[in-house]
Design an enzyme around this catalytic site. Structure first.
Site, mmCIF file in Angstrom:
data_model
loop_
_atom_site.group_PDB
_atom_site.id
_atom_site.type_symbol
_atom_site.label_atom_id
_atom_site.label_comp_id
_atom_site.label_asym_id
_atom_site.label_seq_id
_atom_site.Cartn_x
_atom_site.Cartn_y
_atom_site.Cartn_z
ATOM 1 N N HIS A 1 -4.185 1.562 7.727
ATOM 2 C CA HIS A 1 -2.823 2.091 7.759
ATOM 3 C C HIS A 1 -2.654 3.240 6.752
ATOM 4 O O HIS A 1 -2.105 4.293 7.084
ATOM 5 C CB HIS A 1 -1.854 0.928 7.448
ATOM 6 C CG HIS A 1 -0.410 1.291 7.349
ATOM 7 N ND1 HIS A 1 0.552 0.748 8.184
ATOM 8 C CD2 HIS A 1 0.255 2.117 6.505
ATOM 9 C CE1 HIS A 1 1.731 1.247 7.843
ATOM 10 N NE2 HIS A 1 1.589 2.073 6.827
ATOM 11 N N GLU A 2 -3.177 3.048 5.536
ATOM 12 C CA GLU A 2 -3.000 4.073 4.493
ATOM 13 C C GLU A 2 -3.860 5.314 4.754
ATOM 14 O O GLU A 2 -3.417 6.437 4.505
ATOM 15 C CB GLU A 2 -3.311 3.505 3.100
ATOM 16 C CG GLU A 2 -2.451 2.313 2.664
ATOM 17 C CD GLU A 2 -0.962 2.515 2.830
ATOM 18 O OE1 GLU A 2 -0.486 3.653 2.743
ATOM 19 O OE2 GLU A 2 -0.266 1.510 3.067
ATOM 20 N N GLN B 1 2.973 9.967 1.446
ATOM 21 C CA GLN B 1 4.311 9.372 1.483
ATOM 22 C C GLN B 1 5.188 9.809 0.323
ATOM 23 O O GLN B 1 6.408 9.666 0.380
ATOM 24 C CB GLN B 1 4.208 7.838 1.470
ATOM 25 C CG GLN B 1 3.606 7.276 2.740
ATOM 26 C CD GLN B 1 3.474 5.765 2.640
ATOM 27 O OE1 GLN B 1 2.490 5.261 2.120
ATOM 28 N NE2 GLN B 1 4.462 5.045 3.119
ATOM 29 N N CYS C 1 6.086 -0.409 6.973
ATOM 30 C CA CYS C 1 5.696 0.770 6.200
ATOM 31 C C CYS C 1 6.881 1.182 5.334
ATOM 32 O O CYS C 1 8.016 1.170 5.806
ATOM 33 C CB CYS C 1 5.331 1.897 7.173
ATOM 34 S SG CYS C 1 4.885 3.436 6.363
ATOM 35 N N LEU C 2 6.602 1.536 4.084
ATOM 36 C CA LEU C 2 7.691 1.962 3.197
ATOM 37 C C LEU C 2 8.361 3.240 3.714
ATOM 38 O O LEU C 2 9.499 3.512 3.370
ATOM 39 C CB LEU C 2 7.163 2.181 1.772
ATOM 40 C CG LEU C 2 6.660 0.921 1.053
ATOM 41 C CD1 LEU C 2 6.059 1.281 -0.301
ATOM 42 C CD2 LEU C 2 7.762 -0.110 0.898
ATOM 43 N N HIS D 1 -2.098 7.527 7.059
ATOM 44 C CA HIS D 1 -1.079 8.356 6.388
ATOM 45 C C HIS D 1 -1.691 9.668 5.898
ATOM 46 O O HIS D 1 -1.076 10.731 6.016
ATOM 47 C CB HIS D 1 -0.508 7.627 5.164
ATOM 48 C CG HIS D 1 0.644 6.715 5.474
ATOM 49 N ND1 HIS D 1 1.789 7.142 6.108
ATOM 50 C CD2 HIS D 1 0.837 5.395 5.215
ATOM 51 C CE1 HIS D 1 2.635 6.122 6.217
ATOM 52 N NE2 HIS D 1 2.077 5.040 5.687
ATOM 53 N N GLY E 1 0.833 -1.197 0.000
ATOM 54 C CA GLY E 1 0.000 0.000 0.000
ATOM 55 C C GLY E 1 0.868 1.247 0.000
ATOM 56 O O GLY E 1 2.001 1.216 0.477
HETATM 57 NI NI NI Z 1 2.848 3.111 5.543
#
Ligand code: NI
Length: 170
Positions: free
Chosen positions: A133-134, A51, A91-92, A137, A46
């Site tokens: 989670h997204e 991000q 998480c990226l 963000h 995701g």
């Molecule tokens: Ni993330």
């Protein structure tokens, strides 16, 4: 399509709150394609626009094994949730750290698709975790915010050290 740069914790730009997309135009479609390519390239499931330093309520997700089921969510909202489940998250924007986070087990989500049309779906398992989670963000929230201050600080210090090393090597 192009690969976008992913911001990493503790970058303050990850704390910005994204605003609703007013019209799903070519610019938004290009953003979605670039985000999808960036997510696949980074082996993520995701990615939220926040991000990649774009403050628009846009998310891409693909929880399929073979990466053939991309989902594009514009202005996503959780309209119902139930249950509680703990699972390990990464998480990226917090590379190489994985921690257990408690979230709703089951969510119902409303969003606009890439075609600008509204749709709804039910999510469980990894997809439920991913959507929550997204959306976090987009509100400037990271999974590390659910951890103890001590754990969060440890991750912050380690990543800051890595970022310093990267800067001195470049
Ligand atoms: Ni993330």
């Amino acid at each position: 399509m192009s690969i976008l740069t992913i911001l990493e914790f503790p970058d303050e730009r990850l704390r910005k709150k994204a605003t609703d997309v007013v019209s799903v135009d070519e610019k938004i479609k290009k953003l979605l394609e670039d985000m999808l390519e960036t997510m696949y390239e980074s082996k993520g499931v995701g990615l939220a626009a926040t991000q990649v330093n774009v403050q628009k309520r846009v998310i891409v997700i693909d929880v399929s094994e073979d990466k053939t089921a991309p989902m594009f969510l514009i202005n996503p909202e959780i309209i119902a949730k139930d249950g509680v489940k703990e699972s390990e998250e990464g998480c990226l924007s917090v590379p190489s750290f994985y921690e257990t986070v408690k979230r709703a087990e089951h969510v119902r989500v409303k969003a606009l698709g890439k075609d600008g049309k509204p749709f709804e779906f039910e999510a469980t398992e990894l997809l439920a975790v991913c959507v929550q989670h997204e959306i976090d963000h987009l509100d400037g929230k990271l999974f590390v915010d659910y951890l103890s201050p001590l754990k969060r600080q440890r991750i912050k210090s380690k990543l800051e050290k890595i970022h310093r090393q990267e800067r001195s090597n470049s």
